[in-house]
Scaffold this motif. Sequence first.
Motif, mmCIF file in Angstrom:
data_model
loop_
_atom_site.group_PDB
_atom_site.id
_atom_site.type_symbol
_atom_site.label_atom_id
_atom_site.label_comp_id
_atom_site.label_asym_id
_atom_site.label_seq_id
_atom_site.Cartn_x
_atom_site.Cartn_y
_atom_site.Cartn_z
ATOM 1 N N ASN A 54 0.819 -1.213 0.000
ATOM 2 C CA ASN A 54 0.000 0.000 0.000
ATOM 3 C C ASN A 54 0.852 1.261 0.000
ATOM 4 O O ASN A 54 0.351 2.353 0.259
ATOM 5 N N LEU A 55 2.159 1.095 -0.277
ATOM 6 C CA LEU A 55 3.121 2.194 -0.322
ATOM 7 C C LEU A 55 3.254 2.904 1.021
ATOM 8 O O LEU A 55 3.508 4.105 1.088
ATOM 9 N N GLN A 56 3.096 2.113 2.097
ATOM 10 C CA GLN A 56 3.287 2.619 3.449
ATOM 11 C C GLN A 56 4.574 2.025 4.030
ATOM 12 O O GLN A 56 4.926 0.882 3.725
ATOM 13 N N PRO A 57 5.296 2.791 4.871
ATOM 14 C CA PRO A 57 6.539 2.276 5.437
ATOM 15 C C PRO A 57 6.320 1.073 6.349
ATOM 16 O O PRO A 57 5.442 1.098 7.214
ATOM 17 N N GLU A 58 7.112 0.021 6.128
ATOM 18 C CA GLU A 58 7.151 -1.138 7.020
ATOM 19 C C GLU A 58 8.538 -1.160 7.645
ATOM 20 O O GLU A 58 9.537 -1.290 6.949
ATOM 21 N N TYR A 59 8.601 -1.009 8.988
ATOM 22 C CA TYR A 59 9.873 -0.852 9.680
ATOM 23 C C TYR A 59 10.442 -2.199 10.108
ATOM 24 O O TYR A 59 9.706 -3.085 10.548
ATOM 25 N N PHE A 60 11.784 -2.311 10.020
ATOM 26 C CA PHE A 60 12.447 -3.572 10.331
ATOM 27 C C PHE A 60 13.516 -3.441 11.413
ATOM 28 O O PHE A 60 13.801 -4.405 12.106
ATOM 29 N N HIS A 81 14.709 -15.849 14.410
ATOM 30 C CA HIS A 81 15.394 -17.082 14.040
ATOM 31 C C HIS A 81 15.426 -17.192 12.526
ATOM 32 O O HIS A 81 14.389 -17.116 11.860
ATOM 33 N N PRO A 82 16.621 -17.361 11.945
ATOM 34 C CA PRO A 82 16.754 -17.265 10.490
ATOM 35 C C PRO A 82 16.254 -18.501 9.743
ATOM 36 O O PRO A 82 16.413 -19.623 10.195
ATOM 37 N N THR A 141 17.631 -12.696 10.518
ATOM 38 C CA THR A 141 16.323 -12.343 9.969
ATOM 39 C C THR A 141 15.512 -13.597 9.701
ATOM 40 O O THR A 141 16.068 -14.685 9.516
ATOM 41 N N ALA A 142 14.189 -13.452 9.656
ATOM 42 C CA ALA A 142 13.322 -14.614 9.478
ATOM 43 C C ALA A 142 12.367 -14.490 8.299
ATOM 44 O O ALA A 142 11.620 -15.416 8.019
ATOM 45 N N THR A 143 12.375 -13.344 7.608
ATOM 46 C CA THR A 143 11.499 -13.169 6.456
ATOM 47 C C THR A 143 12.295 -12.599 5.287
ATOM 48 O O THR A 143 13.344 -11.975 5.477
ATOM 49 N N GLN A 144 11.769 -12.798 4.095
ATOM 50 C CA GLN A 144 12.421 -12.275 2.898
ATOM 51 C C GLN A 144 12.528 -10.762 2.955
ATOM 52 O O GLN A 144 13.540 -10.169 2.585
ATOM 53 N N ILE A 178 22.440 -18.949 20.924
ATOM 54 C CA ILE A 178 22.128 -18.402 22.250
ATOM 55 C C ILE A 178 20.706 -17.867 22.314
ATOM 56 O O ILE A 178 19.982 -18.089 23.291
ATOM 57 N N LEU A 179 20.292 -17.164 21.270
ATOM 58 C CA LEU A 179 19.018 -16.438 21.307
ATOM 59 C C LEU A 179 17.875 -17.159 20.603
ATOM 60 O O LEU A 179 16.740 -16.677 20.632
ATOM 61 N N GLY A 180 18.164 -18.302 20.002
ATOM 62 C CA GLY A 180 17.147 -19.000 19.224
ATOM 63 C C GLY A 180 15.905 -19.366 20.001
ATOM 64 O O GLY A 180 14.814 -19.459 19.432
ATOM 65 N N THR A 181 16.032 -19.584 21.307
ATOM 66 C CA THR A 181 14.870 -19.934 22.134
ATOM 67 C C THR A 181 14.322 -18.728 22.888
ATOM 68 O O THR A 181 13.483 -18.884 23.772
ATOM 69 N N HIS A 182 14.799 -17.549 22.538
ATOM 70 C CA HIS A 182 14.331 -16.316 23.198
ATOM 71 C C HIS A 182 13.901 -15.323 22.119
ATOM 72 O O HIS A 182 14.660 -14.442 21.715
ATOM 73 N N PRO A 183 12.666 -15.467 21.620
ATOM 74 C CA PRO A 183 12.225 -14.710 20.446
ATOM 75 C C PRO A 183 12.127 -13.206 20.652
ATOM 76 O O PRO A 183 12.064 -12.459 19.678
ATOM 77 N N ASN A 184 12.123 -12.732 21.886
ATOM 78 C CA ASN A 184 12.021 -11.294 22.134
ATOM 79 C C ASN A 184 13.349 -10.697 22.581
ATOM 80 O O ASN A 184 13.382 -9.768 23.392
ATOM 81 N N SER A 185 14.423 -11.213 22.046
ATOM 82 C CA SER A 185 15.747 -10.709 22.390
ATOM 83 C C SER A 185 16.058 -9.438 21.600
ATOM 84 O O SER A 185 15.843 -9.369 20.383
ATOM 85 N N PHE A 186 16.555 -8.443 22.320
ATOM 86 C CA PHE A 186 16.976 -7.196 21.681
ATOM 87 C C PHE A 186 18.481 -7.253 21.432
ATOM 88 O O PHE A 186 19.245 -7.660 22.302
#
Length: 265
Positions: A54-60, A81-82, A141-144, A178-186
């Motif tokens: 929709n030509l709106q910004p999607e932030y990553f 998780h990649p 990253t986990a998405t294209q 290390i972080l694969g089981t912690h999906p909310n890791s910053f």
Amino acid sequence: MLRVVFLLLCPLLSKGHVTPFANCPQFFLNGIPPTILRSNNRYQQICQCLLDQNLQPEYFYATLYDTENRIPVYSAYVFQHPHVPRQDKWLIEPQLDGINGACMTAPTSLLSNNIGHRQAVECDYDGTRYDKGHLYPVSHTATQRAMQATFTLTNAAPQDSNFNRGQWRLHELSLVNILGTHPNSFVVTGVVPGNQKIAAGRVMEARYYWSAYCYRDNNGIYHSSGYIGPDQNGRVQTLVLGDLEVALQGFYNVQTFTVFGGQCY
């Protein structure tokens, strides 16, 4: 041809404005970014985005960018998780150079001699021994779409190819374990600038790469660690978060430097 090259390397003066961190607090622990370096208009806050259908910004993710050295200070993101393949196609941030555009785009889509005034362009790396070293790496990253968004030159700095493809790559992969089981890791990854610029003298080499993570376990306890390299043996050192922040305070010549807003110790 000579005139085109000259304009690319020595563009006209402009002042760009990009999306401030207030628009993407989701990439920072409790919405608080790492220390923001300030020096007039030199350091730019970027909420890194691609336009959606929709030509709106999607932030990553979010990047603090040094327009004088033409390298990022750091990029902050939430670990994923990649499971996507790498696809190299480098983009730039048009607004840094005063060009209309809400999100990163391919430089070939921009008809302007001003491209590259306040950011790196691909030809800056031509004929050098340096890789375009990702701060937010493909392997986290986990998405294209997220993978594509990491391929902006505002998320890369000149990194020695042996270190990039060797010890730093192993470090990035270790964080997956290390972080694969912690999906909310910053995670925050940054660059300490070196003392010389590469190739045409526009882009500062990276003296060190550093990173840190923070997550809360199921009991509400914070966990963190810091990393920096290469050391004298070309390896990545592991540090407690507080020690990394003290080191960065000296490297950036600031009174204090916090990665997670003074939290996660």
